[in-house]
Design an enzyme around this catalytic site. Structure first.
Site, PDB file in Angstrom:
ATOM      1  N   GLU A  32       2.580   2.698   2.828  1.00  9.92           N
ATOM      2  CA  GLU A  32       3.834   2.554   2.071  1.00  9.92           C
ATOM      3  C   GLU A  32       3.662   1.578   0.912  1.00  9.92           C
ATOM      4  O   GLU A  32       3.092   0.490   1.078  1.00  9.92           O
ATOM      5  CB  GLU A  32       4.917   2.065   3.036  1.00  9.92           C
ATOM      6  CG  GLU A  32       6.222   2.786   2.882  1.00  9.92           C
ATOM      7  CD  GLU A  32       6.155   4.269   3.264  1.00  9.92           C
ATOM      8  OE1 GLU A  32       6.077   5.113   2.341  1.00  9.92           O
ATOM      9  OE2 GLU A  32       6.188   4.580   4.462  1.00  9.92           O
ATOM     10  N   HIS A  33       4.146   1.994  -0.252  1.00  9.31           N
ATOM     11  CA  HIS A  33       4.045   1.206  -1.493  1.00  9.31           C
ATOM     12  C   HIS A  33       2.582   0.953  -1.879  1.00  9.31           C
ATOM     13  O   HIS A  33       2.265  -0.020  -2.550  1.00  9.31           O
ATOM     14  CB  HIS A  33       4.832  -0.112  -1.394  1.00  9.31           C
ATOM     15  CG  HIS A  33       6.317   0.110  -1.435  1.00  9.31           C
ATOM     16  ND1 HIS A  33       7.057   0.001  -2.583  1.00  9.31           N
ATOM     17  CD2 HIS A  33       7.178   0.486  -0.461  1.00  9.31           C
ATOM     18  CE1 HIS A  33       8.339   0.276  -2.319  1.00  9.31           C
ATOM     19  NE2 HIS A  33       8.436   0.580  -1.037  1.00  9.31           N
ATOM     20  N   ASP A  35       0.863   3.744  -3.149  1.00 10.83           N
ATOM     21  CA  ASP A  35       0.498   4.799  -4.126  1.00 10.83           C
ATOM     22  C   ASP A  35       0.393   4.262  -5.557  1.00 10.83           C
ATOM     23  O   ASP A  35      -0.563   4.557  -6.265  1.00 10.83           O
ATOM     24  CB  ASP A  35       1.408   6.039  -4.028  1.00 10.83           C
ATOM     25  CG  ASP A  35       2.890   5.788  -4.222  1.00 10.83           C
ATOM     26  OD1 ASP A  35       3.302   4.609  -4.336  1.00 10.83           O
ATOM     27  OD2 ASP A  35       3.654   6.789  -4.258  1.00 10.83           O
ATOM     28  N   SER A 126      12.503  12.134   0.264  1.00 12.75           N
ATOM     29  CA  SER A 126      12.097  12.693  -1.033  1.00 12.75           C
ATOM     30  C   SER A 126      12.840  13.949  -1.442  1.00 12.75           C
ATOM     31  O   SER A 126      12.224  14.934  -1.863  1.00 12.75           O
ATOM     32  CB  SER A 126      10.593  12.976  -1.049  1.00 12.75           C
ATOM     33  OG  SER A 126       9.898  11.807  -0.880  1.00 12.75           O
ATOM     34  N   SER A 127      14.145  13.907  -1.361  1.00 15.61           N
ATOM     35  CA  SER A 127      14.909  15.054  -1.846  1.00 15.61           C
ATOM     36  C   SER A 127      14.690  15.255  -3.348  1.00 15.61           C
ATOM     37  O   SER A 127      14.685  16.385  -3.833  1.00 15.61           O
ATOM     38  CB  SER A 127      16.398  14.876  -1.549  1.00 15.61           C
ATOM     39  OG  SER A 127      16.857  13.655  -2.082  1.00 15.61           O
ATOM     40  N   ASP A 173       5.229  11.232  -3.306  1.00 13.34           N
ATOM     41  CA  ASP A 173       6.265  12.183  -2.892  1.00 13.34           C
ATOM     42  C   ASP A 173       6.058  13.536  -3.565  1.00 13.34           C
ATOM     43  O   ASP A 173       6.114  14.586  -2.924  1.00 13.34           O
ATOM     44  CB  ASP A 173       7.656  11.652  -3.263  1.00 13.34           C
ATOM     45  CG  ASP A 173       7.912  10.284  -2.666  1.00 13.34           C
ATOM     46  OD1 ASP A 173       7.155   9.867  -1.772  1.00 13.34           O
ATOM     47  OD2 ASP A 173       8.879   9.630  -3.112  1.00 13.34           O
ATOM     48  N   TYR A 222      12.754  -1.626  -6.017  1.00 12.38           N
ATOM     49  CA  TYR A 222      11.487  -0.882  -6.049  1.00 12.38           C
ATOM     50  C   TYR A 222      10.653  -1.310  -7.261  1.00 12.38           C
ATOM     51  O   TYR A 222       9.470  -1.663  -7.136  1.00 12.38           O
ATOM     52  CB  TYR A 222      11.780   0.624  -6.112  1.00 12.38           C
ATOM     53  CG  TYR A 222      10.542   1.473  -6.016  1.00 12.38           C
ATOM     54  CD1 TYR A 222      10.108   1.973  -4.794  1.00 12.38           C
ATOM     55  CD2 TYR A 222       9.770   1.751  -7.148  1.00 12.38           C
ATOM     56  CE1 TYR A 222       8.954   2.733  -4.702  1.00 12.38           C
ATOM     57  CE2 TYR A 222       8.622   2.506  -7.064  1.00 12.38           C
ATOM     58  CZ  TYR A 222       8.220   2.998  -5.842  1.00 12.38           C
ATOM     59  OH  TYR A 222       7.066   3.747  -5.759  1.00 12.38           O
TER      60      TYR A 222
HETATM   61  C1  GLA Z   1       9.136   6.064  -2.777  1.00  9.31           C
HETATM   62  C2  GLA Z   1       8.303   6.394  -4.016  1.00  9.31           C
HETATM   63  C3  GLA Z   1       6.846   6.657  -3.660  1.00  9.31           C
HETATM   64  C4  GLA Z   1       6.276   5.547  -2.790  1.00  9.31           C
HETATM   65  C5  GLA Z   1       7.230   5.214  -1.638  1.00  9.31           C
HETATM   66  C6  GLA Z   1       6.785   4.009  -0.863  1.00  9.31           C
HETATM   67  O1  GLA Z   1       9.218   7.169  -1.938  1.00  9.31           O
HETATM   68  O2  GLA Z   1       8.842   7.527  -4.672  1.00  9.31           O
HETATM   69  O3  GLA Z   1       6.089   6.822  -4.826  1.00  9.31           O
HETATM   70  O4  GLA Z   1       5.982   4.413  -3.547  1.00  9.31           O
HETATM   71  O5  GLA Z   1       8.555   4.975  -2.073  1.00  9.31           O
HETATM   72  O6  GLA Z   1       5.590   4.245  -0.210  1.00  9.31           O
END
Ligand code: GLA
Length: 379
Positions: A32-33, A35, A126-127, A173, A222
């Site tokens: 997570e976080h 990418d 991720s809609s 996503d 974010y």
């Molecule tokens: C959201 C972002 C992704 C990623 C996640 C955390 O979904 O769209 O790119 O950074 O948060 O892992």
């Protein structure tokens, strides 16, 4: 859903669509976080999805209707610069994809677009990536590019988030939704964009528990995390935190940026280890890595909430060493993902329902997922 979409399309535009495409949401198992730090992620696509139906117009207009939003409509012209809309912010994902495809050379003369889906919004699944990929794929086909490269499609979706939705997201996503395969998770190297399929052992169920806390207006948080990671990378003289394999000494880096970096560096190695654990069918190791990931998101990256921590702890206790649980997605609400033996789903579901309530006092929505196919054409 496709019948309902055809009906809506005919009622709105007086004809049937020529192309219908679909794209799924995703659940991230771990990573997570990482990418946008050029690191590793391990998502798979899920059964919930968005469908986009399109037909061509000759008058340079794009008309959009969204079934999920109670039939909201919007229109824009291709003969003027395409910009985000304050009046219809839901349509900015469509506007961004049209803009990106045309900047890429796609010849569009106008389009009718109808959208439908069963994706929960603000649930961390991720809609918006599903919407971007479904619309992008359908419009690419309309412009004669049905064979559009799926990585290119995902990159257009990411650009849409940056320029039309104000979220400086990474590529996970969009790439998961565009390129996923049935039955597998993807270990994605977010620097090279190589994706290695990792089989999910057939006896392992993927459970998604919705906390009922929707992520709202957290793009600021974010983007702030992203900036803190960039500060740390700059301090250590690397292009991205991905380049650090071990956690370095803090030196003069401020405490906040140091903890953000420590999350990313340790999360990258946990993600690689989790792919190994899945390959080896080692559920206990997987559970341990998921627990460490959650603790790191809670303590170092500070993106969880107390209610989510409680929900994760409850799941971890119920599952024991036979799997694991952690918050999934960007954070500040949304869903929790658990991996557990299929034979224990009923019992663990009952344990969660007995002890967790959403903020509105309801039992949480729980879904069991199988890794689904990425974006594709239905017609
Ligand atoms: C959201 C972002 C992704 C990623 C996640 C955390 O979904 O769209 O790119 O950074 O948060 O892992």
């Amino acid at each position: 859903m496709i019948e309902a979409l055809d009906t809506l399309f005919r009622e709105t535009f007086g004809e049937l669509p020529t192309v219908v495409a679909r794209a799924p949401g995703r659940v991230n198992l771990i990573g997570e976080h990482t990418d946008y730090n050029d690191g590793f992620v391990l998502p798979c696509a899920i059964g919930k999805q968005t469908l986009a139906a399109v037909s061509a117009r000759a008058d340079g207009m794009v008309h959009v209707i969204a079934a999920d939003l109670g039939g909201l409509k919007t229109s824009f012209s291709l003969r003027e610069p395409i910009a985000p809309s304050d009046a219809a912010p839901w349509s900015n994902y469509v506007r961004g994809m049209v803009h990106g495809l045309m900047a890429d050379g796609l010849a569009l003369t106008g389009a009718n677009i109808a959208l439908i889906g069963d994706m929960p919004q603000g649930a961390g699944l991720s809609s918006s990536a599903a919407l971007e990929n479904a619309v992008g794929l359908a419009l690419a086909a309309l412009g004669g590019r049905a064979d559009i490269d799926r990585t290119q499609l995902a990159l257009l979706g990411q650009r849409t988030e940056h320029d039309f939705a104000g979220c400086k997201c990474g590529i996970m996503d969009q790439l998961a939704s565009a390129r996923a395969d049935e039955g597998v998770a993807l270990l994605i190297d977010c620097r090279s964009l190589d994706a290695t399929p990792i089989s999910i052992p057939p006896d392992l169920a993927i459970m998604i528990v919705h906390s009922g806390i929707t992520r709202g207006l957290v793009d600021g948080e974010y983007n702030a995390r992203r900036a803190q990671c960039e500060t740390a990378a700059l301090h250590y003289g690397v292009a991205a935190l991905r380049d650090l394999v071990d956690v370095p000494p803090q030196e003069t880096l401020d405490d906040l940026a140091y903890r953000r970096a420590r999350h990313v560096i340790t999360e990258n190695s946990r993600t690689l280890a989790a792919a190994d654990a899945l390959n080896a069918g080692n559920a206990a190791k997987l559970g341990q890595l998921m627990a460490e990931s959650h603790a790191s998101m809670r303590d170092d990256f500070e993106i969880t909430l107390p209610a989510i921590d409680d929900l994760v702890a409850l799941l971890q206790k119920a599952i024991g060493a036979e799997g694991g649980a952690r918050m999934t997605g960007g954070g500040f609400g949304g869903a929790v993902v658990a991996l557990l033996p299929g034979s224990r789903v009923d019992e663990v579901t009952a344990a969660v329902r007995a002890s967790y309530q959403t903020p509105s006092g309801l039992t949480p929505n729980i879904q069991i997922e199988k890794p689904a196919q990425g974006a594709s054409f239905l017609r």
